[in-house]
Enzyme design. Structure first.
Site, PDB file in Angstrom:
ATOM      1  N   ASP A   2      15.216  37.999  55.832  1.00 25.15           N
ATOM      2  CA  ASP A   2      15.287  38.794  57.055  1.00 25.15           C
ATOM      3  C   ASP A   2      16.722  38.767  57.580  1.00 25.15           C
ATOM      4  OD1 ASP A   2      15.178  39.630  59.821  1.00 25.15           O
ATOM      5  OD2 ASP A   2      13.028  39.278  59.777  1.00 25.15           O
ATOM      6  N   HIS A  49      13.569  43.358  58.103  1.00 31.51           N
ATOM      7  CA  HIS A  49      13.333  42.643  59.352  1.00 31.51           C
ATOM      8  C   HIS A  49      11.886  42.901  59.761  1.00 31.51           C
ATOM      9  CE1 HIS A  49      13.705  40.825  63.175  1.00 31.51           C
ATOM     10  NE2 HIS A  49      13.892  41.926  63.880  1.00 31.51           N
ATOM     11  N   SER A  98       9.911  40.207  66.260  1.00 27.86           N
ATOM     12  CA  SER A  98      11.287  39.843  66.601  1.00 27.86           C
ATOM     13  C   SER A  98      11.352  39.124  67.948  1.00 27.86           C
ATOM     14  CB  SER A  98      12.156  41.104  66.571  1.00 27.86           C
ATOM     15  OG  SER A  98      13.520  40.794  66.542  1.00 27.86           O
TER      16      SER A  98
END
Length: 536
Positions: A476, A504, A249
């Site tokens: 995602d 995610h 991320s």
């Protein structure tokens, strides 16, 4: 009553760490090594710096010691108290890399030993920004990262500046976090653009004032470029010629920034759940809102196939049910098992959107939603929101992630556009998003009021870097797939691996064998996956 914490700063509608840590048990072999003689502790002694040189920081010595009690979170089956396997240390870094003679901060790091003498280091960053990794090292070493990688590398957790056990930034008290998360204040959901912008800017000024009050000038220097320079310094102190990184991320943005600054020092990089560094704050916010709304609709559709679904038997009925439920909370928060903490609209949205990060949460979310909608009991949704907000049952917060994400994002993005453009963008998103349209905000307006410098977003090519593997999941919810395509496309050595799914991030121990092989063969064998590989 109004959901200030969502509408005022939509760039971070729910920017938590990349993956929800799922306890899956640990059956690995304990790896023995030398036991440190002392317990690691932070020192107040500054590093003497001559003539403004940063070399002193790169040449400081690291003293590994046993990790202090309470350093690590508890994970099932993991013995993180074994000082031959888990060790901790602290290093110094300049508060401002452009002024190394000035104030200094402390960086906290921990290491999990592979048991192989001279093993290379693999840094892990879980995202956020603001996700602490030192406290979660036992999860990554024992449950998250594949055993083949853990046996080949010493796994290094470095809390970025301002985060976790490194010199932390604080901007709010626990009571203020409760108030902000609940989002309770007078107002209307249909306020004018002028009122919404004024609210976002006032909220931004209030948070920034809290950062200065609680942490001095630290919040001005915890940008990602400075953090990347910290990582390079730690790389050198550990005696590593190159930096190996597994970033999730926001950790992909940190990795991309590092690669742009130090392309010749890039080792084996895997960036999972990518952020595109060229996108503006408005574009990131819009993509996240669209991704989360799409995931909520998929959750509803999946539920609708079950006879007991509390949302109904069709997508249209489910959307209407969820919207009616959220609207009902605007003026009448719902009772929970804590009489002092009813379920507000803001907390319910936090639970709903946060549970989209991992499909393993969907069953729990459905049960919690059913209890709220059918029985008027918001306890389950409040519990989910508290977990996502890192709130302990006693009302304290277990980390400073909320403070850090606000401060770091406000340094890393620049405001773009004007009120007319923002209002047009908001109107477009409101018309597109059947569930979350009500919560579209004005992130550039908030940035405009933040009293620090703002970084300019730019294309990163990292010419000359070793292959950088970028992983994108097709649905995602937080870092939509187009971001992975964007990052891999601009990196000169970018390799795109795509994964079909709704979570995610994609790589973890026990994930799809296709993505596990791609990641672990690269880390362990140096085998670069085929660009464009699609994993089902």
């Amino acid at each position: 009553m109004k959901t200030r914490s969502i509408a005022a700063g939509a760039v971070a509608i729910l920017a938590v760490v990349a993956i929800v840590l799922t306890v899956i048990g640990y059956y690995g072999t304990q790896r023995k090594g030398p036991v440190p003689a002392t317990t690691a502790s932070s020192t107040a002694a500054p590093i003497p710096v001559q003539s403004g040189s940063i070399q002193s920081y790169y040449e400081q010595e690291i003293a590994w010691g046993a990790c202090a009690e309470g350093t690590f979170d508890s994970f099932q089956g993991v013995n993180s108290s074994d000082a031959s396997e888990y060790q901790c240390a602290f290093l110094k870094a300049p508060l401002d890399w452009s002024n190394p003679d000035g104030d200094q901060i402390t960086l906290a790091l921990a290491i999990h030993r592979s048991g192989v003498e001279g093993a290379p280091a693999l840094f892990v960053n879980p995202g956020g920004p603001g996700g602490a990794v030192v406290s979660a090292l036992p999860y990554y070493a024992a449950q998250g990262i594949g055993e083949a990688v853990v046996k080949a590398y010493d796994i290094v957790a470095l809390d970025p500046r301002g985060v976790g056990d490194s010199t932390p930034v604080f901007c709010m008290t626990d009571a203020e976090k409760d108030e902000r998360n609940a989002g309770e204040e007078e107002g209307t959901a249909d306020e004018s653009p002028q009122s919404a912008v004024a609210e976002a800017q006032e909220d931004s000024r209030t948070v920034a004032a809290g950062c200065r009050e609680h942490s001095g000038s630290l919040f001005e220097y915890i940008d990602t470029v400075s953090a990347a320079r910290d990582f390079d310094m730690v790389r050198a102190v550990l005696g590593q010629e190159t930096l190996n990184l597994l970033g999730y991320s926001y950790g992909t943005f940190l990795g991309a920034i590092y690669a742009g600054l130090f392309p010749e020092r890039v080792g084996r990089f895997v960036l999972d759940g990518a952020l595109d560094p060229t996108l503006s704050v408005n574009e990131v916010s819009a993509l996240q809102m669209r991704g989360l709304d799409a995931s909520l609709q998929h959750w509803i559709s999946d539920c609708a196939t079950q006879t007991s679904c509390p949302m109904g038997r069709s997508l249209e009925e489910g959307i209407q049910t969820v919207r009616s439920f959220l609207d009902s909370l605007e003026d009448s928060p719902m009772r929970t098992n804590d009489p002092a903490r009813p379920l507000t609209e803001s907390l319910a949205v936090t639970a709903l959107t946060g549970a989209m990060y991992n499909t393993q949460w969907w069953e729990q979310l459905t049960q919690a939603f059913g209890a709220a909608w059918q029985k008027g009991d918001g306890s389950g949704l409040l519990s989910i929101a508290d977990t996502l907000n890192s709130r302990n049952p006693d009302g304290t917060y277990q980390d400073n992630s909320t403070d850090a994400i606000n401060a770091i994002n406000n340094l890393d993005y620049s405001p773009e556009g004007n009120i007319d453009q923002w209002a047009a963008e908001v109107a477009t998103l409101k018309s597109e998003l059947p569930i979350l349209g009500k919560y579209v905000g004005y992130p550039s307006a908030a940035l405009e009021a933040w009293p620090t410098k703002h970084a300019k977003r730019s294309r990163i090519t990292a010419q000359g870097a070793a292959p950088i593997v970028v992983i994108g999941t097709t649905h995602d919810p937080a870092t939509p797939y187009s971001m992975a395509q964007g990052l891999s496309g601009q990196l000169a050595s970018g390799i795109l691996v795509s994964v079909e799914g709704w979570n995610h991030t994609a790589y973890r121990r026990g994930a799809s064998q296709c993505v596990v092989r791609a990641v672990e063969d690269y880390f362990v064998k140096g085998s670069v996956p085929a660009d464009g590989l699609m994993c089902q």
